[in-house]
Design a protein around this motif. Structure first.
Motif, PDB file in Angstrom:
ATOM      1  N   LEU A  68       8.751  -3.442   7.754  1.00 48.84           N
ATOM      2  CA  LEU A  68       9.161  -3.485   6.685  1.00 48.84           C
ATOM      3  C   LEU A  68      10.025  -3.813   6.480  1.00 48.84           C
ATOM      4  O   LEU A  68      10.162  -4.832   5.768  1.00 48.84           O
ATOM      5  N   SER A  69      11.057  -3.487   7.297  1.00 45.43           N
ATOM      6  CA  SER A  69      12.541  -4.659   7.057  1.00 45.43           C
ATOM      7  C   SER A  69      12.086  -6.178   7.299  1.00 45.43           C
ATOM      8  O   SER A  69      12.633  -7.076   6.220  1.00 45.43           O
ATOM      9  N   GLU A  70      11.172  -5.927   7.791  1.00 49.18           N
ATOM     10  CA  GLU A  70      11.534  -7.426   8.222  1.00 49.18           C
ATOM     11  C   GLU A  70      10.522  -8.318   7.583  1.00 49.18           C
ATOM     12  O   GLU A  70      10.979  -9.898   7.600  1.00 49.18           O
ATOM     13  N   LEU A  71       9.480  -7.950   7.295  1.00 46.76           N
ATOM     14  CA  LEU A  71       8.244  -8.764   6.370  1.00 46.76           C
ATOM     15  C   LEU A  71       8.857  -8.287   4.613  1.00 46.76           C
ATOM     16  O   LEU A  71       8.693  -9.152   4.324  1.00 46.76           O
ATOM     17  N   HIS A  72       9.215  -7.295   4.361  1.00 46.87           N
ATOM     18  CA  HIS A  72       9.750  -7.288   2.802  1.00 46.87           C
ATOM     19  C   HIS A  72      11.144  -6.722   2.528  1.00 46.87           C
ATOM     20  O   HIS A  72      11.390  -7.015   1.569  1.00 46.87           O
ATOM     21  N   GLY A  73      11.818  -7.170   3.487  1.00 41.43           N
ATOM     22  CA  GLY A  73      13.172  -6.899   2.917  1.00 41.43           C
ATOM     23  C   GLY A  73      13.665  -5.439   2.829  1.00 41.43           C
ATOM     24  O   GLY A  73      14.780  -5.602   2.619  1.00 41.43           O
ATOM     25  N   TRP A  74      12.803  -4.364   2.810  1.00 45.05           N
ATOM     26  CA  TRP A  74      13.097  -2.691   2.546  1.00 45.05           C
ATOM     27  C   TRP A  74      13.440  -2.429   3.116  1.00 45.05           C
ATOM     28  O   TRP A  74      13.269  -2.485   4.748  1.00 45.05           O
ATOM     29  N   THR A  75      14.173  -1.425   3.466  1.00 45.80           N
ATOM     30  CA  THR A  75      15.404  -0.206   3.418  1.00 45.80           C
ATOM     31  C   THR A  75      14.650   1.167   3.026  1.00 45.80           C
ATOM     32  O   THR A  75      15.512   0.771   1.960  1.00 45.80           O
ATOM     33  N   PRO A  76      15.214   2.026   4.140  1.00 52.39           N
ATOM     34  CA  PRO A  76      14.988   2.957   3.580  1.00 52.39           C
ATOM     35  C   PRO A  76      15.657   4.398   2.842  1.00 52.39           C
ATOM     36  O   PRO A  76      17.193   3.453   2.878  1.00 52.39           O
ATOM     37  N   THR A  77      15.815   4.889   2.111  1.00 53.88           N
ATOM     38  CA  THR A  77      16.604   5.689   1.015  1.00 53.88           C
ATOM     39  C   THR A  77      16.955   6.407   1.982  1.00 53.88           C
ATOM     40  O   THR A  77      16.500   7.106   3.062  1.00 53.88           O
ATOM     41  N   ASP A  78      18.061   6.972   1.722  1.00 55.97           N
ATOM     42  CA  ASP A  78      18.308   8.747   2.660  1.00 55.97           C
ATOM     43  C   ASP A  78      16.804  10.068   2.479  1.00 55.97           C
ATOM     44  O   ASP A  78      16.862  10.600   3.700  1.00 55.97           O
ATOM     45  N   ALA A  79      16.673   9.688   1.404  1.00 54.69           N
ATOM     46  CA  ALA A  79      15.458  10.680   0.746  1.00 54.69           C
ATOM     47  C   ALA A  79      14.191  10.298   1.474  1.00 54.69           C
ATOM     48  O   ALA A  79      13.065  11.213   1.450  1.00 54.69           O
ATOM     49  N   PHE A  80      14.166   9.340   1.893  1.00 50.07           N
ATOM     50  CA  PHE A  80      12.635   8.656   2.573  1.00 50.07           C
ATOM     51  C   PHE A  80      12.136   9.428   3.390  1.00 50.07           C
ATOM     52  O   PHE A  80      11.062   9.862   3.072  1.00 50.07           O
TER      53      PHE A  80
END
Length: 123
Positions: A68-80
């Protein structure tokens, strides 16, 4: 080994049987993908179910997060992750066994064949 009188007929000799989980004993992949997609959308990454399923099938949680990080630049929040875990636990409480899975395990137990699950799934 003697075949049991009810349930699946078991023939041959086995030292043990090793089962996969998803698609063999339970069908949790679609349920898991739905939980992931709903939770991702609430945490800033809306994805179509098919897109998520394509990148996640057969992957571990850490690998899904990397993809998800590689493809979308997304990082989970602490709550995820805590939210995801809570939702998985609730969703999997209602998960049914695949037809014939329970009878197969019971038949193996009756004839004394040990079995286990080898899976990439979370506990």
């Amino acid at each position: 080994m003697t075949a049991p009188t009810d349930g699946p007929a078991l023939t041959g000799t086995f030292d043990a049987v090793l089962f996969d989980l998803d698609g063999v004993l339970v069908d949790s992949e679609a349920l898991a993908a739905d939980v992931w997609v709903r939770t991702l959308a609430e945490h800033g990454l809306p994805l179509p179910l098919n897109d998520f399923a394509h990148l996640a099938v057969g992957q571990t949680f850490p690998n899904v997060l990397v993809r998800l990080s590689e493809l979308h630049g997304w990082t989970p929040t602490d709550a995820f992750l805590p939210t995801l875990e809570t939702r998985f636990n609730a969703a999997f409480d209602t998960l049914d066994a695949i037809e014939g899975a329970r009878a197969t395990l019971e038949a193996l137990r009756r004839v004394g064949v040990p079995f286990a699950v080898g899976s990439n799934s979370e506990r």
